[in-house]
Scaffold this active site. Structure first.
Site, PDB file in Angstrom:
ATOM      1  N   THR A 155      -2.184  -1.407  -2.222  1.00 45.98           N
ATOM      2  CA  THR A 155      -3.634  -1.399  -2.070  1.00 45.98           C
ATOM      3  C   THR A 155      -4.063  -0.875  -0.707  1.00 45.98           C
ATOM      4  O   THR A 155      -3.307  -0.953   0.270  1.00 45.98           O
ATOM      5  CB  THR A 155      -4.181  -2.836  -2.244  1.00 45.98           C
ATOM      6  OG1 THR A 155      -5.570  -2.879  -1.925  1.00 45.98           O
ATOM      7  CG2 THR A 155      -3.465  -3.809  -1.310  1.00 45.98           C
ATOM      8  N   ASP A 156      -5.296  -0.382  -0.624  1.00 51.39           N
ATOM      9  CA  ASP A 156      -5.836   0.043   0.664  1.00 51.39           C
ATOM     10  C   ASP A 156      -6.172  -1.145   1.571  1.00 51.39           C
ATOM     11  O   ASP A 156      -6.366  -0.977   2.777  1.00 51.39           O
ATOM     12  CB  ASP A 156      -7.078   0.916   0.480  1.00 51.39           C
ATOM     13  CG  ASP A 156      -8.216   0.239  -0.286  1.00 51.39           C
ATOM     14  OD1 ASP A 156      -8.055  -0.921  -0.726  1.00 51.39           O
ATOM     15  OD2 ASP A 156      -9.277   0.881  -0.460  1.00 51.39           O
ATOM     16  N   GLU A 157      -6.214  -2.352   1.017  1.00 52.24           N
ATOM     17  CA  GLU A 157      -6.601  -3.514   1.817  1.00 52.24           C
ATOM     18  C   GLU A 157      -5.587  -3.856   2.905  1.00 52.24           C
ATOM     19  O   GLU A 157      -5.910  -4.589   3.841  1.00 52.24           O
ATOM     20  CB  GLU A 157      -6.851  -4.724   0.911  1.00 52.24           C
ATOM     21  CG  GLU A 157      -8.008  -4.500  -0.040  1.00 52.24           C
ATOM     22  CD  GLU A 157      -8.478  -5.766  -0.721  1.00 52.24           C
ATOM     23  OE1 GLU A 157      -8.482  -6.833  -0.081  1.00 52.24           O
ATOM     24  OE2 GLU A 157      -8.847  -5.685  -1.906  1.00 52.24           O
ATOM     25  N   TYR A 213      -4.287 -12.290   0.452  1.00 49.31           N
ATOM     26  CA  TYR A 213      -3.886 -11.269  -0.511  1.00 49.31           C
ATOM     27  C   TYR A 213      -3.363 -10.020   0.184  1.00 49.31           C
ATOM     28  O   TYR A 213      -2.256  -9.546  -0.091  1.00 49.31           O
ATOM     29  CB  TYR A 213      -5.062 -10.902  -1.428  1.00 49.31           C
ATOM     30  CG  TYR A 213      -4.877  -9.584  -2.130  1.00 49.31           C
ATOM     31  CD1 TYR A 213      -3.783  -9.375  -2.965  1.00 49.31           C
ATOM     32  CD2 TYR A 213      -5.769  -8.528  -1.944  1.00 49.31           C
ATOM     33  CE1 TYR A 213      -3.590  -8.149  -3.604  1.00 49.31           C
ATOM     34  CE2 TYR A 213      -5.591  -7.309  -2.575  1.00 49.31           C
ATOM     35  CZ  TYR A 213      -4.502  -7.124  -3.404  1.00 49.31           C
ATOM     36  OH  TYR A 213      -4.305  -5.911  -4.019  1.00 49.31           O
ATOM     37  N   LYS A 232       0.452  -8.259   0.262  1.00 45.31           N
ATOM     38  CA  LYS A 232       0.747  -6.889  -0.152  1.00 45.31           C
ATOM     39  C   LYS A 232       1.330  -6.081   1.005  1.00 45.31           C
ATOM     40  O   LYS A 232       2.225  -5.248   0.799  1.00 45.31           O
ATOM     41  CB  LYS A 232      -0.517  -6.217  -0.694  1.00 45.31           C
ATOM     42  CG  LYS A 232      -0.974  -6.742  -2.040  1.00 45.31           C
ATOM     43  CD  LYS A 232       0.063  -6.557  -3.139  1.00 45.31           C
ATOM     44  CE  LYS A 232       0.206  -5.103  -3.545  1.00 45.31           C
ATOM     45  NZ  LYS A 232       1.140  -4.944  -4.700  1.00 45.31           N
TER      46      LYS A 232
END
Length: 358
Positions: free
Chosen positions: A133-135, A159, A163
Site C-alpha cells: 500500500t501507499d500508506e 495498519y 504493511k
C-alpha cells in the site's frame, strides 16, 4: 498454476476473476481464511471452473502452505492476504501484526524452501509478488510531490506499520536469500465487491438505506483513487515483466478529497436511484476525526509506465460510475455481507463519534 493468498477479499477476488476471464490462463489455487472481509460469493461465477481451486486456510499455517506448494507447484505466489482497515487496526492492532507480519514471514519462508527445490527453467520463472500500500510512505503536505518508490517509509497507523514491516521482510528475503520477489504499492482501490466499511461502499450502502454519511473531520483528506480492475492489470504487468527485487507504485492519477468523493457518490445516486425524500447529500454528517489521520496520499506511477507500459484505463469519473452501478445491481450481495458482526463494527467505530461542525 499460480497461488493467490487472500483471493476471496476485495482486491484478491477481483484479481482471480480477472485472471481466469482469459480462457487460456493458468489455474489459480486460492487460499483465504474467510475472515469478515473474505467472501466466497465474490467467486460464485467460478463455481464450476476446474481452473479455480479454493482452499480455506490461514497464511500463518506453515504446514498448509508447504503442502500447497508441494502439491500444486505454482510458478508464482501472489500475496494479497492482509488486514487492511486503518480504523480496525486502531481498535485491535494484534490481528494486523499476526496476519500482515507473521503471515508474510511464513509465506516467505515456505516460498524460499519451495524455490530451493526447483531447478532450471522452473526456478528461473518463479516469482513472489507482494501486494502492499501507499500508506507505508506516511502523509504528504499539499505541495509535496506524489510518493515515488524512493520515498522513505514513515507509517503512521498500526495498519501501515504492519504493511511497512512486511515490505521490509520481502526486500530482505530477496537481498539475503535471493528469493525472486517483486513488490507493488498501490493507492486507494475502489470497485465491485468492496466490503462496505471503506469510504466509497459505505457511502453507497448508507445512502441507499437513508442512514447518515459519516465524514471524518473536515473531509479534506486527499487520496489517490485506483479502480480495482486497473490494479489487477498492473499486477499482471509486474508479474510478467517486473525486475526482481524492485518496487512499483501503482496509482490512478486521481487525487480527490474525501468530501468530494462523498458528493460525487451522492450525485450519481441522485441520478441513478433518486430518493423521494430528497438529495442524498442531505445525509452527510461530519464526525470526529480518527486518531493520526493522514492528510494526503498520492502516487507517482511513472516508473511502471516507463518500464512496463502500464497506465490506468479508467478515469475516476468512469470508474466511480461503474462502481455505483454495480452496487445498485447487486443489492443481494450487499445484504449478505451486512451481517451482525458488520453492524457491531459500525456501532463500535462510529457510534461514539460526536457530530463535528466542520
Amino acid at each position: 498454476m499460480i497461488l493467490v493468498t487472500g483471493g476471496a477479499g476485495f482486491i484478491g477476488s477481483n484479481f482471480v476473476l480477472d485472471w481466469l476471464a482469459d480462457p487460456a490462463a493458468e489455474g489459480v489455487v486460492n487460499l483465504d481464511a474467510l475472515t469478515y472481509a473474505g467472501n466466497l460469493a465474490n467467486l460464485a461465477s467460478l463455481k464450476d471452473d476446474p481452473r479455480h481451486v479454493f482452499v480455506h486456510g490461514d497464511i500463518t499455517d506453515r504446514a498448509l502452505i508447504d503442502r500447497l506448494l508441494a502439491t500444486h507447484r505454482p510458478r508464482a505466489l501472489v500475496h494479497f492476504a492482509a488486514e487492511s482497515h486503518v480504523d480496525r487496526s486502531i481498535h485491535g492492532p494484534g490481528a494486523f501484526m499476526r496476519t500482515n507480519v507473521d503471515g508474510t514471514f511464513t509465506l516467505l519462508e515456505a516460498a524460499r524452501a519451495f524455490w530451493g527445490t526447483l531447478e532450471g527453467a522452473e526456478k528461473a520463472a518463479f516469482r513472489f509478488h507482494h501486494v502492499s500500500t501507499d500508506e507505508v510512505y506516511g502523509s504528504l503536505k499539499p505541495s509535496d510531490p506524489p510518493f515515488a518508490e524512493t520515498n522513505p517509509y514513515e507509517p503512521n497507523s498500526p495498519y501501515s506499520a504492519s504493511k511497512a514491516a512486511s515490505d521490509h521482510l520481502v526486500r530482505a528475503w530477496h537481498h539475503t536469500y535471493g528469493l525472486p520477489v517483486v513488490t507493488t504499492n498501490c493507492s486507494n482501490n475502489y470497485g465491485p465487491y468492496h466490503f462496505p466499511e471503506k469510504l466509497i461502499p459505505l457511502m453507497i450502502v448508507n445512502a441507499l438505506a437513508g442512514k447518515p454519511l459519516p465524514v471524518y473531520g473536515d473531509g479534506q483528506q486527499i487520496r489517490d483513487w485506483l479502480y480495482v480492475k486497473d490494479h489487477c492489470s498492473a499486477i499482471r504487468a509486474v508479474l510478467a515483466g517486473g525486475r526482481l527485487g524492485e518496487t512499483y507504485n501503482i496509482g490512478g492519477w486521481n487525487e480527490q478529497a474525501n468530501i468530494d468523493i462523498v458528493n460525487i457518490v451522492c450525485s450519481l445516486l441522485d441520478e441513478l436511484q433518486p430518493d423521494p425524500a430528497g438529495p442524498y447529500a442531505r445525509l452527510i454528517t461530519y464526525v470526529t476525526d480518527r486518531p493520526g489521520h493522514d492528510r494526503r496520499y498520492a502516487i507517482d506511477a511513472r516508473k511502471i509506465e516507463r518500464e512496463l507500459g502500464w497506465r490506468p484505463a479508467e478515469t475516476f469519473a468512469t470508474g466511480i460510475r461503474k462502481t455505483v452501478a454495480w452496487y445498485l445491481a447487486n443489492r443481494e450481495w450487499v445484504a449478505e455481507v451486512q451481517s451482525g458482526s458488520y453492524r457491531d463494527w459500525l456501532a463500535r467505530n462510529y457510534g461514539g463519534r460526536v457530530a463535528d461542525p466542520a
